[in-house]
Design a protein around this motif. Structure first.
Motif, short mmCIF file in Angstrom:
data_model
loop_
_atom_site.label_atom_id
_atom_site.label_comp_id
_atom_site.label_asym_id
_atom_site.label_seq_id
_atom_site.Cartn_x
_atom_site.Cartn_y
_atom_site.Cartn_z
N PHE A 191 -72.78 -3.32 -10.20
CA PHE A 191 -73.69 -2.47 -10.31
C PHE A 191 -74.37 -1.94 -11.59
N ILE A 192 -73.58 -2.10 -12.41
CA ILE A 192 -73.83 -1.86 -14.00
C ILE A 192 -74.99 -3.10 -14.52
N THR A 193 -74.53 -4.29 -13.77
CA THR A 193 -75.59 -5.23 -14.23
C THR A 193 -76.94 -4.95 -13.77
N ASP A 194 -77.01 -4.63 -12.36
CA ASP A 194 -78.19 -4.25 -11.72
C ASP A 194 -79.00 -3.14 -12.30
N ARG A 195 -78.32 -2.19 -12.76
CA ARG A 195 -79.05 -0.99 -13.53
C ARG A 195 -79.60 -1.51 -14.94
N CYS A 196 -78.73 -2.29 -15.57
CA CYS A 196 -79.26 -2.82 -16.92
C CYS A 196 -80.55 -3.66 -16.54
N SER A 197 -80.58 -4.57 -15.56
CA SER A 197 -81.65 -5.20 -15.51
C SER A 197 -82.79 -4.43 -15.12
N THR A 198 -82.66 -3.38 -14.17
CA THR A 198 -83.71 -2.51 -13.90
C THR A 198 -84.34 -1.86 -15.35
N VAL A 199 -83.66 -1.37 -16.09
CA VAL A 199 -83.89 -0.86 -17.53
C VAL A 199 -84.73 -1.77 -18.36
N LEU A 200 -84.26 -3.07 -18.43
CA LEU A 200 -84.94 -4.13 -19.04
C LEU A 200 -86.12 -4.23 -18.50
N ARG A 201 -86.34 -4.25 -17.25
CA ARG A 201 -87.73 -4.55 -16.31
C ARG A 201 -88.75 -3.36 -16.53
N SER A 202 -88.25 -2.45 -16.82
CA SER A 202 -88.90 -0.79 -17.16
C SER A 202 -89.46 -1.12 -18.23
N HIS A 203 -89.00 -1.93 -19.30
CA HIS A 203 -89.58 -2.08 -20.65
C HIS A 203 -90.53 -3.17 -20.56
N GLY A 204 -90.86 -3.81 -19.56
CA GLY A 204 -91.88 -4.86 -19.34
C GLY A 204 -91.34 -6.31 -19.58
N PHE A 205 -89.95 -6.29 -19.46
CA PHE A 205 -89.58 -7.69 -19.34
C PHE A 205 -89.17 -8.37 -18.19
N SER A 206 -89.44 -9.68 -17.97
CA SER A 206 -88.91 -10.26 -16.59
C SER A 206 -88.31 -11.32 -16.52
N HIS A 207 -88.02 -11.98 -17.61
CA HIS A 207 -87.31 -13.28 -17.67
C HIS A 207 -85.97 -13.28 -18.48
N MET A 208 -84.80 -12.92 -17.63
CA MET A 208 -83.36 -12.40 -18.25
C MET A 208 -82.43 -12.97 -17.64
N LEU A 209 -81.31 -12.93 -18.36
CA LEU A 209 -79.90 -13.26 -17.75
C LEU A 209 -78.96 -12.01 -18.21
N VAL A 210 -78.76 -11.35 -17.14
CA VAL A 210 -77.94 -10.08 -17.37
C VAL A 210 -76.33 -10.19 -16.91
N ASP A 211 -75.50 -9.98 -17.84
CA ASP A 211 -74.29 -10.09 -17.40
C ASP A 211 -73.13 -9.20 -17.76
N MET A 212 -73.03 -7.98 -17.03
CA MET A 212 -72.13 -7.06 -17.37
C MET A 212 -70.77 -7.27 -16.58
N GLY A 213 -70.38 -8.63 -16.35
CA GLY A 213 -69.09 -8.61 -15.69
C GLY A 213 -69.47 -9.77 -14.52
N GLU A 214 -70.61 -9.51 -14.14
CA GLU A 214 -71.43 -10.38 -12.87
C GLU A 214 -72.75 -10.65 -13.44
N PRO A 215 -73.01 -11.87 -13.41
CA PRO A 215 -74.65 -12.34 -13.87
C PRO A 215 -75.72 -12.18 -12.98
N ARG A 216 -76.58 -11.81 -13.17
CA ARG A 216 -77.77 -11.62 -12.64
C ARG A 216 -79.13 -12.27 -13.21
N ALA A 217 -79.58 -13.26 -12.82
CA ALA A 217 -80.82 -13.95 -13.24
C ALA A 217 -82.20 -13.48 -12.62
#
Length: 321
Positions: free
Chosen positions: A174-200
């Protein structure tokens, strides 16, 4: 003389910055290693601001879900048995956990904390080598039962004194998903976020997929299999992650229906649309005995867009299908 066609300025800037080194961060989230790889096209100032906002979101959510913090909302709930005004994120994630409990017929259960506490105090605090006595397990199991977790609006209540929750089986996703949303809200779209479970999120700037290695349960520092991932999350659950005894027969994964820990040296990885979904499903699938393939398949089929990869005790990799 032939002239090359002019490249639009915006496209030229994208090409020019395609190979800019990404912003990389490593730290901890929910007590586990965490990382972010953020491709920013050369705009490091904006990327740093986005990362700062992301880490603030991690801190905010840990204040809700972390059992390591005595002042967290989940710790308060476990002490008092009630939260009168739980935030929407807390209610949402708890609802997701309860839905997985229902789908897994109680194998996955967010009210598992009394059993976890028993095993932890027995093996770690008490330094025992033999398992807890059967009557101790039975007493802890009597305090476990997802049907006793009641949500009414923003109020959460535990039905019986002594009940306690853990959302560790789903909170990292859940935290991975929320962090991905925060980064996308800042205009970024190419990322690998891993707060215990990775999301590309999206491919790399060159269009290629992200490569995520799956650990060998026998040698966790070695990748035994690699997945190519585009716009998906990868969540892994395995008893090897936290062994409570030297032999690895007792782990942090506990079947709520039986009170027994899941087999060590085995892992289940789920590729899912979101890290929240993958985290919950991988935990549930890991808790179902490896011999009960039909139950695993039935649960997997309740989760659209997900696939599962299993690694057995011999290190053999297979897809659940």
């Amino acid at each position: 003389m032939l002239m090359a066609a002019a490249v639009p300025l915006v496209a030229w800037r994208v090409q020019q910055n395609a190979h800019a080194a990404p912003l990389q961060w490593q730290g901890l989230a929910m007590g586990a290693p965490a990382s972010v790889i953020l491709h920013h096209g050369g705009d490091t100032t904006r990327a740093q601001a986005a990362l700062t906002a992301t880490l603030a979101e991690v801190n905010r959510l840990e204040a809700m879900f972390s059992l390591f913090r005595a002042d967290s909302l989940i710790s308060e709930l476990n002490r008092s048995g009630r939260l009168k005004d739980a935030p929407p994120e807390f209610v949402s994630l708890l609802g997701t956990a309860l839905a997985m409990a229902a789908a897994s017929k109680g194998v996955f259960d967010p009210s598992i904390q009394p059993l976890w506490r028993l095993y932890f105090e027995h093996f770690v605090t008490g330094a025992n080598t033999a398992p807890p006595a059967a009557n101790q397990v039975a007493q802890a199991r009597a305090l476990v039962g997802w049907q006793g977790v009641q949500i009414t609006g923003s109020q959460v209540r535990l039905a019986r004194p002594g009940m306690a929750l853990s959302l560790n089986g789903v909170a990292q996703g859940f935290i991975t998903d929320r962090c991905s949303t925060v980064l996308r809200s800042h205009g970024f779209s190419h990322m690998l976020v891993d707060m215990g479970e990775p999301r590309a999120v999206a491919p790399k700037p060159d269009g290629s997929a992200w490569q995520i290695g799956l650990a060998d349960p026998r040698e966790p520092n070695r990748a035994i299999h690699t997945l190519s991932v585009l716009d998906q999350a990868v969540a892994t659950s395995g008893g090897y992650g936290t062994r409570l005894d030297d032999a690895g027969l007792y782990t942090h994964l506990i079947n709520a229906r039986t009170g027994r820990t899941a087999p060590a040296y085995e892992s289940v990885t789920v590729v899912a649309p979101t890290a929240t979904q993958g985290d919950a499903l991988s935990t549930a699938l890991a808790l179902i005995p490896s011999t009960d393939v039909s139950a695993r398949l039935a649960l997997l089929r309740t989760q659209p867009g997900c696939r599962a990869i299993c690694i057995n005790h011999a290190g053999q990799v297979s897809e659940l299908s």
